[in-house]
Motif scaffolding. Sequence first.
Motif, PDB file in Angstrom:
ATOM      1  N   GLU A   1      -6.405  -0.761 -12.742  1.00 53.69           N
ATOM      2  CA  GLU A   1      -4.982  -1.026 -12.249  1.00 53.69           C
ATOM      3  C   GLU A   1      -4.998  -2.309 -11.293  1.00 53.69           C
ATOM      4  O   GLU A   1      -4.606  -2.004 -10.040  1.00 53.69           O
ATOM      5  CB  GLU A   1      -4.580   0.269 -11.561  1.00 53.69           C
ATOM      6  N   GLY A   2      -5.378  -3.188 -11.521  1.00 54.82           N
ATOM      7  CA  GLY A   2      -5.432  -4.574 -10.709  1.00 54.82           C
ATOM      8  C   GLY A   2      -4.396  -4.886 -10.173  1.00 54.82           C
ATOM      9  O   GLY A   2      -3.981  -5.190  -9.231  1.00 54.82           O
ATOM     10  N   LYS A   3      -3.115  -4.702 -11.122  1.00 56.48           N
ATOM     11  CA  LYS A   3      -1.786  -5.125 -10.710  1.00 56.48           C
ATOM     12  C   LYS A   3      -1.340  -4.116  -9.481  1.00 56.48           C
ATOM     13  O   LYS A   3      -0.766  -4.519  -8.518  1.00 56.48           O
ATOM     14  CB  LYS A   3      -0.628  -5.152 -11.759  1.00 56.48           C
ATOM     15  N   ARG A   4      -1.748  -2.893  -9.752  1.00 57.91           N
ATOM     16  CA  ARG A   4      -1.320  -1.766  -8.759  1.00 57.91           C
ATOM     17  C   ARG A   4      -1.806  -2.024  -7.459  1.00 57.91           C
ATOM     18  O   ARG A   4      -1.217  -2.227  -6.226  1.00 57.91           O
ATOM     19  CB  ARG A   4      -1.646  -0.518  -9.512  1.00 57.91           C
ATOM     20  N   LEU A   5      -3.122  -2.516  -7.414  1.00 59.97           N
ATOM     21  CA  LEU A   5      -3.900  -2.733  -6.243  1.00 59.97           C
ATOM     22  C   LEU A   5      -3.307  -3.889  -5.678  1.00 59.97           C
ATOM     23  O   LEU A   5      -2.964  -3.939  -4.241  1.00 59.97           O
ATOM     24  CB  LEU A   5      -5.276  -3.045  -6.755  1.00 59.97           C
ATOM     25  N   VAL A   6      -3.090  -5.070  -6.085  1.00 61.41           N
ATOM     26  CA  VAL A   6      -2.474  -6.202  -5.708  1.00 61.41           C
ATOM     27  C   VAL A   6      -0.981  -5.883  -5.258  1.00 61.41           C
ATOM     28  O   VAL A   6      -0.676  -6.392  -4.030  1.00 61.41           O
ATOM     29  CB  VAL A   6      -2.408  -7.467  -6.409  1.00 61.41           C
ATOM     30  N   ASP A   7      -0.063  -5.117  -5.971  1.00 60.48           N
ATOM     31  CA  ASP A   7       1.163  -4.968  -5.391  1.00 60.48           C
ATOM     32  C   ASP A   7       1.146  -4.271  -4.214  1.00 60.48           C
ATOM     33  O   ASP A   7       1.901  -4.294  -3.488  1.00 60.48           O
ATOM     34  CB  ASP A   7       1.988  -4.153  -6.580  1.00 60.48           C
ATOM     35  N   THR A   8       0.124  -3.212  -4.438  1.00 63.67           N
ATOM     36  CA  THR A   8       0.225  -2.142  -3.019  1.00 63.67           C
ATOM     37  C   THR A   8      -0.287  -3.060  -1.738  1.00 63.67           C
ATOM     38  O   THR A   8       0.035  -3.012  -0.658  1.00 63.67           O
ATOM     39  CB  THR A   8      -0.934  -1.351  -3.085  1.00 63.67           C
ATOM     40  N   ALA A   9      -1.247  -3.984  -1.909  1.00 61.82           N
ATOM     41  CA  ALA A   9      -1.643  -5.047  -0.728  1.00 61.82           C
ATOM     42  C   ALA A   9      -0.693  -5.875  -0.374  1.00 61.82           C
ATOM     43  O   ALA A   9      -0.472  -5.924   0.822  1.00 61.82           O
ATOM     44  CB  ALA A   9      -2.878  -5.793  -1.283  1.00 61.82           C
ATOM     45  N   ILE A  10       0.099  -6.416  -1.110  1.00 57.98           N
ATOM     46  CA  ILE A  10       1.351  -7.146  -0.566  1.00 57.98           C
ATOM     47  C   ILE A  10       2.228  -6.496  -0.240  1.00 57.98           C
ATOM     48  O   ILE A  10       2.845  -6.465   0.967  1.00 57.98           O
ATOM     49  CB  ILE A  10       1.866  -8.018  -1.905  1.00 57.98           C
ATOM     50  N   GLU A  11       2.530  -5.107  -0.679  1.00 52.88           N
ATOM     51  CA  GLU A  11       3.591  -4.519   0.031  1.00 52.88           C
ATOM     52  C   GLU A  11       3.209  -3.929   1.549  1.00 52.88           C
ATOM     53  O   GLU A  11       3.867  -4.083   2.400  1.00 52.88           O
ATOM     54  CB  GLU A  11       3.808  -3.045  -0.910  1.00 52.88           C
ATOM     55  N   PHE A  12       2.034  -3.526   1.673  1.00 52.11           N
ATOM     56  CA  PHE A  12       1.085  -3.157   2.810  1.00 52.11           C
ATOM     57  C   PHE A  12       1.394  -4.361   3.729  1.00 52.11           C
ATOM     58  O   PHE A  12       1.753  -4.043   4.891  1.00 52.11           O
ATOM     59  CB  PHE A  12      -0.256  -2.829   2.728  1.00 52.11           C
ATOM     60  N   ASN A  13       0.974  -5.420   3.400  1.00 52.84           N
ATOM     61  CA  ASN A  13       1.094  -6.684   4.175  1.00 52.84           C
ATOM     62  C   ASN A  13       2.410  -6.916   4.383  1.00 52.84           C
ATOM     63  O   ASN A  13       2.482  -7.171   6.111  1.00 52.84           O
ATOM     64  CB  ASN A  13       0.656  -7.755   3.464  1.00 52.84           C
ATOM     65  N   GLU A  14       3.533  -6.932   3.912  1.00 50.11           N
ATOM     66  CA  GLU A  14       4.744  -6.908   4.571  1.00 50.11           C
ATOM     67  C   GLU A  14       5.137  -5.674   5.403  1.00 50.11           C
ATOM     68  O   GLU A  14       5.810  -6.118   6.322  1.00 50.11           O
ATOM     69  CB  GLU A  14       5.875  -7.122   3.223  1.00 50.11           C
ATOM     70  N   HIS A  15       4.566  -4.600   5.223  1.00 44.50           N
ATOM     71  CA  HIS A  15       5.090  -3.565   5.955  1.00 44.50           C
ATOM     72  C   HIS A  15       4.627  -3.825   7.437  1.00 44.50           C
ATOM     73  O   HIS A  15       5.041  -3.561   8.339  1.00 44.50           O
ATOM     74  CB  HIS A  15       4.487  -2.339   5.217  1.00 44.50           C
ATOM     75  N   ILE A  16       3.309  -4.101   7.425  1.00 47.25           N
ATOM     76  CA  ILE A  16       2.614  -4.559   8.772  1.00 47.25           C
ATOM     77  C   ILE A  16       3.121  -5.669   9.511  1.00 47.25           C
ATOM     78  O   ILE A  16       3.349  -5.699  10.700  1.00 47.25           O
ATOM     79  CB  ILE A  16       0.975  -4.731   8.469  1.00 47.25           C
ATOM     80  N   LYS A  17       3.552  -6.638   8.827  1.00 48.69           N
ATOM     81  CA  LYS A  17       4.296  -7.800   9.254  1.00 48.69           C
ATOM     82  C   LYS A  17       5.619  -7.351  10.025  1.00 48.69           C
ATOM     83  O   LYS A  17       5.924  -7.944  11.010  1.00 48.69           O
ATOM     84  CB  LYS A  17       4.905  -8.832   8.377  1.00 48.69           C
ATOM     85  N   LYS A  18       6.417  -6.113   9.298  1.00 45.37           N
ATOM     86  CA  LYS A  18       7.284  -5.796  10.193  1.00 45.37           C
ATOM     87  C   LYS A  18       7.108  -5.041  11.354  1.00 45.37           C
ATOM     88  O   LYS A  18       7.966  -5.017  12.239  1.00 45.37           O
ATOM     89  CB  LYS A  18       8.312  -4.895   9.002  1.00 45.37           C
ATOM     90  N   LEU A  19       5.940  -4.325  11.037  1.00 41.30           N
ATOM     91  CA  LEU A  19       5.598  -3.357  12.539  1.00 41.30           C
ATOM     92  C   LEU A  19       5.205  -4.485  13.467  1.00 41.30           C
ATOM     93  O   LEU A  19       5.284  -4.073  14.724  1.00 41.30           O
ATOM     94  CB  LEU A  19       4.396  -2.452  12.066  1.00 41.30           C
ATOM     95  N   GLY A  20       4.560  -5.603  13.232  1.00 40.96           N
ATOM     96  CA  GLY A  20       4.033  -6.385  14.325  1.00 40.96           C
ATOM     97  C   GLY A  20       2.718  -6.138  14.695  1.00 40.96           C
ATOM     98  O   GLY A  20       2.087  -5.399  14.069  1.00 40.96           O
ATOM     99  N   PRO A  21       1.934  -6.945  15.572  1.00 39.38           N
ATOM    100  CA  PRO A  21       0.618  -6.994  16.262  1.00 39.38           C
ATOM    101  C   PRO A  21       0.411  -5.507  16.625  1.00 39.38           C
ATOM    102  O   PRO A  21       1.211  -4.804  17.320  1.00 39.38           O
ATOM    103  CB  PRO A  21       0.453  -7.879  16.947  1.00 39.38           C
ATOM    104  N   ASN A  22      -0.698  -5.025  16.270  1.00 38.86           N
ATOM    105  CA  ASN A  22      -1.341  -3.924  17.057  1.00 38.86           C
ATOM    106  C   ASN A  22      -1.422  -4.197  18.517  1.00 38.86           C
ATOM    107  O   ASN A  22      -1.957  -5.115  18.849  1.00 38.86           O
ATOM    108  CB  ASN A  22      -2.835  -3.687  16.518  1.00 38.86           C
ATOM    109  N   LYS A  23      -0.909  -3.156  19.217  1.00 40.76           N
ATOM    110  CA  LYS A  23      -0.871  -3.285  20.698  1.00 40.76           C
ATOM    111  C   LYS A  23      -2.131  -2.899  21.554  1.00 40.76           C
ATOM    112  O   LYS A  23      -2.066  -2.896  22.633  1.00 40.76           O
ATOM    113  CB  LYS A  23       0.455  -2.514  21.202  1.00 40.76           C
ATOM    114  N   ILE A  24      -2.880  -2.298  20.870  1.00 42.73           N
ATOM    115  CA  ILE A  24      -4.266  -1.788  21.338  1.00 42.73           C
ATOM    116  C   ILE A  24      -5.059  -2.843  21.901  1.00 42.73           C
ATOM    117  O   ILE A  24      -5.430  -3.991  21.274  1.00 42.73           O
ATOM    118  CB  ILE A  24      -5.383  -1.050  20.412  1.00 42.73           C
TER     119      ILE A  24
END
Length: 133
Positions: A110-133
């Motif tokens: 499931e290479g496509k699933r892996l890449v799609d998941t990585a891209i989705e997660f990347n966008e999700h983290i961009k919305k959350l912003g930097p880790n404040k720790i």
Amino acid sequence: MTWEPKIVYIMCSWCGSGGAESASAYGLKYPENIKPFRVWCTGGLDPAYILRAFLEGADGILISGCHPGDCHYDTGNYFARRRLAALKTILKTFGFDEDRVWLRWVGHSEGKRLVDTAIEFNEHIKKLGPNKI
Ligand code: FES
């Protein structure tokens, strides 16, 4: 300069890494700010690794292992799921956004699933912003 999140992508050496190899075979790529980290099985993933990655500046941790029933060590992925649920509760208790950690099953082919998941997660983290720790 645009901020790019630091993301660690933890993959089991069977299905997770197999998915990455499958993606590579089809010329599919995930963003370069996502750094792969291979573990033998998600069942052996110590939650301390995740906490340490956050303390050392990771903005998000993505974990992929074999689908339920497909773990090469039988039940490792079930242990991973339970450990992660407990870790998320702890993170939430301390006011940390537990949604900075995702667990997603990816099969060997499931290479496509892996890449799609990585891209989705990347966008999700961009919305959350930097880790404040
Ligand atoms: S070997 Fe892939 S999750 Fe256990």
